[in-house]
Scaffold this active site. Structure first.
Site, PDB file in Angstrom:
ATOM      1  CE1 TYR A 138      -3.428  -2.585   0.468  1.00 49.30           C
ATOM      2  CE2 TYR A 138      -4.766  -0.554   1.338  1.00 49.30           C
ATOM      3  CZ  TYR A 138      -4.864  -1.917   0.854  1.00 49.30           C
ATOM      4  OH  TYR A 138      -6.047  -2.275   0.786  1.00 49.30           O
ATOM      5  CE  LYS A 188       1.635 -17.542  -2.348  1.00 53.61           C
ATOM      6  NZ  LYS A 188       0.669 -19.056  -2.578  1.00 53.61           N
ATOM      7  CG  ASP A 220      -2.186 -19.938  -1.086  1.00 54.03           C
ATOM      8  OD1 ASP A 220      -1.657 -20.002   0.089  1.00 54.03           O
ATOM      9  OD2 ASP A 220      -1.793 -20.685  -1.820  1.00 54.03           O
ATOM     10  CG  ASP A 244      -8.042  -4.648   1.631  1.00 53.23           C
ATOM     11  OD1 ASP A 244      -9.011  -4.149   2.248  1.00 53.23           O
ATOM     12  OD2 ASP A 244      -8.206  -4.667   0.376  1.00 53.23           O
ATOM     13  CG  ASP A 248     -13.873  -6.896   2.272  1.00 53.79           C
ATOM     14  OD1 ASP A 248     -13.438  -5.959   3.228  1.00 53.79           O
ATOM     15  OD2 ASP A 248     -14.257  -6.502   1.164  1.00 53.79           O
TER      16      ASP A 248
HETATM   17  C1  IPM Z   1     -10.270  -1.074   3.972  1.00 56.78           C
HETATM   18  C2  IPM Z   1     -10.679  -0.222   2.571  1.00 56.78           C
HETATM   19  C3  IPM Z   1      -9.584   0.636   2.220  1.00 56.78           C
HETATM   20  C4  IPM Z   1      -8.129  -0.309   2.230  1.00 56.78           C
HETATM   21  C5  IPM Z   1      -9.777   1.303   0.857  1.00 56.78           C
HETATM   22  C6  IPM Z   1     -11.094   2.134   1.061  1.00 56.78           C
HETATM   23  C7  IPM Z   1      -8.677   2.243   0.592  1.00 56.78           C
HETATM   24  O1  IPM Z   1     -11.116  -1.588   1.424  1.00 56.78           O
HETATM   25  O2  IPM Z   1     -10.441  -0.467   4.810  1.00 56.78           O
HETATM   26  O3  IPM Z   1     -10.298  -2.270   4.127  1.00 56.78           O
HETATM   27  O4  IPM Z   1      -7.862  -0.914   0.844  1.00 56.78           O
HETATM   28  O5  IPM Z   1      -7.676  -0.351   3.161  1.00 56.78           O
HETATM   29 MG    MG Z   2     -10.999  -3.113   2.464  1.00 52.79          MG
END
Ligand code: IPM
Ligand code: MG
Length: 353
Positions: A138, A188, A220, A244, A248
């Site tokens: 990042y 990884k 993975d 990240d 999710d």
């Molecule tokens: C998160 C989001 C952010 C990230 C984006 C919006 C930049 O996906 O907070 O997980 O990638 O960190």
């Molecule tokens: Mg995210």
């Protein structure tokens, strides 16, 4: 305690308004808190031509904690990269040195049916992902898009220093100590040098925490295991990009991404608190969004920055009570439960509080 309130874009203002109601209820009850609002993301760009206006950053620096809604929207996607809403979010994380991102995934028993996984796979789930937040691909340099041999190439740099890995490792081991004393480090290392170093430092830091069982997993496989048998995990620690993605995925175990709060902490437990979901432009302004992740982020604020676990539990119990009563926003609604709006959900939590 001073709280900087940064609603942001899309559903951000609606969900933050519900969390502010909760804070106001606590204040009416005697909590000594002060709130000040400022724009960030697309709202920052609209107000000051910058996704992180100077005044917003100053406010955030002067506050004890930051409450953030969400940033981003299709109308900003064609802006120059440094002006896009996401950049404002990444910059505030970096500027405030919020390197440890805590993303719990907890399943409320009543919501087992809202998960896309079988109830027996997810029931009783209580998992914490510790995501490093200010390093990795990042932020690594060099990065860019440029011409090489007559064609464009895009590149980023995955980079971690030992000290960056060590400090997030200490946070993760500390959290694992307070939970089930099991920490899984995800990387990884079979392919990436950056991950090889990550793993070595994790093993070094583990010596300070003999009670915690440290394990290692490739990312993975971790993605697969999270879906196959998520209850094998207690605490996970991982880098910025893997965290990240995995957070999710983990959010869906708990029924809806609309349920999951997060804390982003510096080394003094100053924190920024935000739901892990995005700005959901498709439902923005319609009073449909689920405010519970944002309200639960306030609970995390009490636990980690204000060191007030009793109030954190009071907020969490209020959320549990409205769920037990069958109130549901659209994202967690199932047959036989009562569909409510974003503001009705906020009111119900305040009442339960
Ligand atoms: C998160 C989001 C952010 C990230 C984006 C919006 C930049 O996906 O907070 O997980 O990638 O960190
Ligand atoms: Mg995210």
């Amino acid at each position: 305690m001073k709280i900087a309130v940064l609603p942001g874009d899309g559903i951000g203002p609606e969900i933050v308004a519900q969390a502010v109601k909760v804070l106001e209820a606590l204040r009416a009850d005697g909590a000594k808190i002060e709130m000040e609002t400022a724009p960030i993301g697309g709202a920052g760009y609209d107000a000051a031509g910058d996704p992180l206006p100077d005044a917003t950053l100053r406010l955030a620096r002067s506050a004890d904690a930051v409450l953030l809604g969400a940033v981003g929207g299709p109308q900003y996607d064609t802006l120059d990269r440094p002006l896009r809403p996401e950049r404002g979010l990444l910059r505030i994380r970096k500027e405030l040195n919020l390197f440890a991102n805590l993303r719990p995934a907890l399943l409320y028993p009543e919501l087992a049916g809202a998960s896309s996984l079988k109830p027996d796979v997810v029931s009783g789930l209580d998992l914490m992902i510790v995501r490093e937040l200010t390093g990795d691909v990042y932020f690594g340099q060099p990065r860019g898009i440029e011409l090489r041999n007559g064609e464009r190439v895009g590149y980023n740099t995955m980079l971690y220093s030992e000290s960056e890995v060590r400090r997030v490792a200490h946070v993760a081991f500390g959290i694992a100590m307070k939970r089930g004393k099991k920490l899984c480090s995800v990387e990884k290392a079979n392919v990436l040098e950056c991950s090889e170093l990550w793993k070595e430092v994790m093993i070094e830091v583990a010596r300070d925490y003999p009670e915690v069982a440290l394990s290692h997993m490739y990312v993975d496989n971790a993605a697969m295991q999270l879906i196959r048998a998520p209850k094998q995990f207690d605490t996970i620690v991982t880098g910025n990009i893997f965290g990240d993605i995995l957070s999710d995925a983990a959010s869906m175990l708990s029924g809806s991404i609309g349920m999951l709060p997060s804390a982003s902490l510096d080394e003094h437990n100053k924190g920024m608190y935000e739901p892990i979901h995005g700005s959901a432009p498709d439902i923005a302004g319609k009073n449909l969004a689920n405010p519970l992740a944002t309200i639960l982020s306030v609970a995390m604020m009490y636990r980690y920055t204000f060191a007030d676990a009793a109030t954190a539990e009071r907020i969490e119990n209020a959320v549990k009570r409205v769920i037990a009563r069958g109130l549901r926003t659209g994202d967690i609604w199932t047959e036989g439960t009562q569909k409510v709006s974003c503001s009705e959900m906020g009111d119900a939590v305040v009442k339960a509080l």
